[in-house]
Enzyme design. Structure first.
Site, PDB file in Angstrom:
ATOM      1  N   GLU A 141      64.994 123.010 112.371  1.00 49.67           N
ATOM      2  CA  GLU A 141      65.318 123.657 111.086  1.00 49.67           C
ATOM      3  C   GLU A 141      65.181 125.179 111.245  1.00 49.67           C
ATOM      4  O   GLU A 141      64.100 125.674 111.547  1.00 49.67           O
ATOM      5  CB  GLU A 141      64.383 123.156 109.977  1.00 49.67           C
ATOM      6  CG  GLU A 141      64.502 123.899 108.654  1.00 49.67           C
ATOM      7  CD  GLU A 141      65.921 123.955 108.109  1.00 49.67           C
ATOM      8  OE1 GLU A 141      66.446 125.068 107.940  1.00 49.67           O
ATOM      9  OE2 GLU A 141      66.500 122.885 107.855  1.00 49.67           O
ATOM     10  N   GLN A 168      65.934 122.503  94.972  1.00 48.79           N
ATOM     11  CA  GLN A 168      67.194 122.908  94.347  1.00 48.79           C
ATOM     12  C   GLN A 168      67.485 122.254  92.990  1.00 48.79           C
ATOM     13  O   GLN A 168      68.215 122.837  92.185  1.00 48.79           O
ATOM     14  CB  GLN A 168      68.355 122.674  95.314  1.00 48.79           C
ATOM     15  CG  GLN A 168      68.288 123.591  96.517  1.00 48.79           C
ATOM     16  CD  GLN A 168      69.465 123.443  97.461  1.00 48.79           C
ATOM     17  OE1 GLN A 168      70.473 122.823  97.144  1.00 48.79           O
ATOM     18  NE2 GLN A 168      69.338 124.014  98.641  1.00 48.79           N
ATOM     19  N   CYS A 215      75.092 116.861  93.626  1.00 43.81           N
ATOM     20  CA  CYS A 215      74.938 116.458  92.228  1.00 43.81           C
ATOM     21  C   CYS A 215      76.188 116.746  91.404  1.00 43.81           C
ATOM     22  O   CYS A 215      76.356 117.841  90.870  1.00 43.81           O
ATOM     23  CB  CYS A 215      73.732 117.104  91.564  1.00 43.81           C
ATOM     24  SG  CYS A 215      73.407 116.341  89.963  1.00 43.81           S
ATOM     25  N   ASP A 257      72.794 114.536 102.165  1.00 37.24           N
ATOM     26  CA  ASP A 257      74.108 115.063 101.796  1.00 37.24           C
ATOM     27  C   ASP A 257      75.158 114.940 102.898  1.00 37.24           C
ATOM     28  O   ASP A 257      76.349 114.877 102.619  1.00 37.24           O
ATOM     29  CB  ASP A 257      73.986 116.537 101.388  1.00 37.24           C
ATOM     30  CG  ASP A 257      73.200 116.725 100.092  1.00 37.24           C
ATOM     31  OD1 ASP A 257      72.864 115.715  99.448  1.00 37.24           O
ATOM     32  OD2 ASP A 257      72.928 117.889  99.729  1.00 37.24           O
ATOM     33  N   LYS A 270      75.474 112.926  95.940  1.00 38.99           N
ATOM     34  CA  LYS A 270      74.597 113.595  96.904  1.00 38.99           C
ATOM     35  C   LYS A 270      73.452 114.261  96.142  1.00 38.99           C
ATOM     36  O   LYS A 270      73.574 115.405  95.702  1.00 38.99           O
ATOM     37  CB  LYS A 270      75.399 114.628  97.702  1.00 38.99           C
ATOM     38  CG  LYS A 270      76.519 113.989  98.541  1.00 38.99           C
ATOM     39  CD  LYS A 270      77.300 115.026  99.335  1.00 38.99           C
ATOM     40  CE  LYS A 270      78.453 114.388 100.101  1.00 38.99           C
ATOM     41  NZ  LYS A 270      78.046 113.445 101.146  1.00 38.99           N
ATOM     42  N   THR A 271      72.354 113.522  95.960  1.00 40.63           N
ATOM     43  CA  THR A 271      71.222 114.028  95.175  1.00 40.63           C
ATOM     44  C   THR A 271      69.908 113.714  95.883  1.00 40.63           C
ATOM     45  O   THR A 271      69.831 112.834  96.737  1.00 40.63           O
ATOM     46  CB  THR A 271      71.167 113.372  93.774  1.00 40.63           C
ATOM     47  OG1 THR A 271      70.848 111.971  93.941  1.00 40.63           O
ATOM     48  CG2 THR A 271      72.478 113.511  93.018  1.00 40.63           C
ATOM     49  N   ALA A 329      67.511 112.282  94.433  1.00 36.50           N
ATOM     50  CA  ALA A 329      67.133 110.927  93.988  1.00 36.50           C
ATOM     51  C   ALA A 329      67.709 109.871  94.924  1.00 36.50           C
ATOM     52  O   ALA A 329      67.063 108.857  95.207  1.00 36.50           O
ATOM     53  CB  ALA A 329      67.634 110.693  92.568  1.00 36.50           C
ATOM     54  N   CYS A 372      71.413 111.264  88.336  1.00 34.97           N
ATOM     55  CA  CYS A 372      71.838 112.603  87.964  1.00 34.97           C
ATOM     56  C   CYS A 372      71.204 112.923  86.620  1.00 34.97           C
ATOM     57  O   CYS A 372      71.595 112.341  85.597  1.00 34.97           O
ATOM     58  CB  CYS A 372      73.366 112.609  87.854  1.00 34.97           C
ATOM     59  SG  CYS A 372      74.028 114.253  87.843  1.00 34.97           S
TER      60      CYS A 372
END
Length: 435
Positions: free
Chosen positions: A36, A44, A160, A328, A336-337, A339, A372
């Protein structure tokens, strides 16, 4: 620094950190490396609230070093390519790093070339995006004095899918409090054909749209932005001329669309050029066009659409069984979340640990769960939870919050969004706990 790991993870976002934390917490792996390059880890999901002036941006950020799980090695570098036959990942500074098992979770990237003009316009003047600079979004919203407020999104998958709507509902609320709505036409233009894919949620959102007097424009594919002249150009994804659908009102400038294309029509200024339809705006919020990161997209690990080619239920790569992908970047037909990642991680960890111990994967199956949180006003929210088939699948734990029906607006859901979810994220999820 060692250049071989039992489990190598690409990405220090939600998916990468949660996977590493659960592997190490449950002693499922003897060595974990995380590639990373970023110094900062962001929460976010709170950027919607930052863009509406109701959350401190600084509270969405923590040093990356503070979220790397104890026992994991942080390789502060960029992944640049794959050699799956040799079980290795190429990096910018550390050369080749080898692995027994690889987890690909670098998130997504923005490709502004897909919408010419947007890259120059975004985060500049009256064009804003919560995805890239939510502080600029708040400046645009609070300084808006009326006119056409255009909320839109590209036709690519985005983080999202509900986010372009949430900020619109909050902006309308702010403008109403400040007597700007009477001078404003709010337009939501989307390439989609409905407001939301889950029926119960769509019903509530249409009530919100009516209450807020928002003009919905469907089948609008954003193809270019003219920042200098404040025009968003669209291609209409259905034939407008068939059956005399297009209504003329004297000249091309005022050509407007039939009900298949719009709901709650507002006579905003448009320009038609050939097959393109330009909406003139006084402020615009959009999501950037999104793709898999370049080193993933240009590898042999992707499907024909350019996303990481994994099994929809196990997250195991469809060609290389010792590679998994989630978050994602994964080619999963769901939102793409964070959750979604929360439900994907335990399955990837289970499969990895069984592969390490017994050379076979488990029977756990990801059903496409995503959620969402759709903020509809300051102090109100709807929680859309759904699976691959767009079935509404509310979490039974919501009953503990005394929420009977999360498809309806509720102040307790707002409290969940603003206070409980950030706490759970930093203190539970990133620490390897299942929540």
């Amino acid at each position: 620094m060692t250049s071989h790991y039992q489990v190598l993870i690409i990405g220090g976002g939600t998916a990468g950190i949660m996977t590493a934390a659960q592997l190490l917490k449950n002693k499922k792996s003897s060595s974990v490396g995380i590639i990373e390059p970023a110094d900062t880890h962001y929460y976010q999901p709170a950027w919607t609230l930052v863009g509406a002036g109701t959350y401190d941006f600084d509270k969405t950020a923590k040093p990356m070093a503070s979220v790397i799980p104890e026992g994991a090695v942080w390789i502060k570098d960029k992944a640049t390519g794959f050699n799956p036959e040799k079980n290795s990942v190429l990096t910018e500074s550390n050369g080749s790093i080898t692995y027994n098992y690889l987890v690909v979770a670098p998130g997504l990237a923005y490709d502004f070339s897909l919408v010419p003009g947007l890259g120059d316009a975004i985060d500049n003047g009256v064009v804003c995006s919560n995805y890239t600079d939510p502080k600029h979004t708040w400046n645009v919203i609070k300084n808006f004095k009326g006119g056409v407020a255009l909320f839109t999104q590209p036709a690519t998958p985005i983080k999202c899918g509900g986010a372009p709507q949430k900020i619109m509902y909050l902006a309308e609320n702010h403008w109403r409090k400040n007597n700007v709505t009477a001078k404003t036409d709010i337009v939501f233009a989307t390439a989609g054909t409905i407001i939301f894919g889950v029926k119960q949620i769509a019903k509530t959102l249409m009530e919100v749209v009516d209450r807020k007097d928002i003009n919905l424009r469907f089948n609008h594919k954003l193809v270019e932005v003219d920042g200098a002249n404040k025009i968003a150009w669209y291609e209409l994804t259905k034939d407008v001329s068939a059956g005399g659908c297009v209504v003329m009102s004297g000249d091309d400038e005022n050509k407007h669309l039939d009900e298949k294309f719009q709901y709650n029509y507002k006579n905003v200024k448009v320009t038609v050029k050939g097959d393109r339809y330009g909406i003139h705006y006084d402020m615009m919020h959009t999501a950037p066009p999104s793709v898999a990161p370049k080193f993933v997209k240009e590898s042999n690990l992707v499907n024909s659409a350019g996303w990481l080619d994994v099994d929809h239920h196990t997250m195991q790569h469809n060609t290389y069984p010792n590679i998994f992908g989630l978050g994602d970047v994964a080619a999963l037909p769901t939102a793409k979340t964070g959750a979604a990642i929360r439900k994907q991680v335990p399955i990837v960890v289970d499969n990895l640990s069984l592969l390490i111990q017994h050379n076979k994967i488990g029977t756990q199956s990801y059903n496409g769960y995503s959620s969402c949180p759709l903020v509809t006003d300051y102090g109100k929210m709807v929680l859309a939870e759904f699976d691959y088939n767009n079935n509404f699948t509310p979490d039974p734990k919501l009953k503990q919050l005394l929420i009977k029906d999360s498809s309806k607006e509720h102040w307790r859901l707002w409290m969940l969004k603003k206070f409980m979810l950030p706490y759970l994220y930093w203190n539970k999820m990133l620490k390897g706990q299942n929540v």
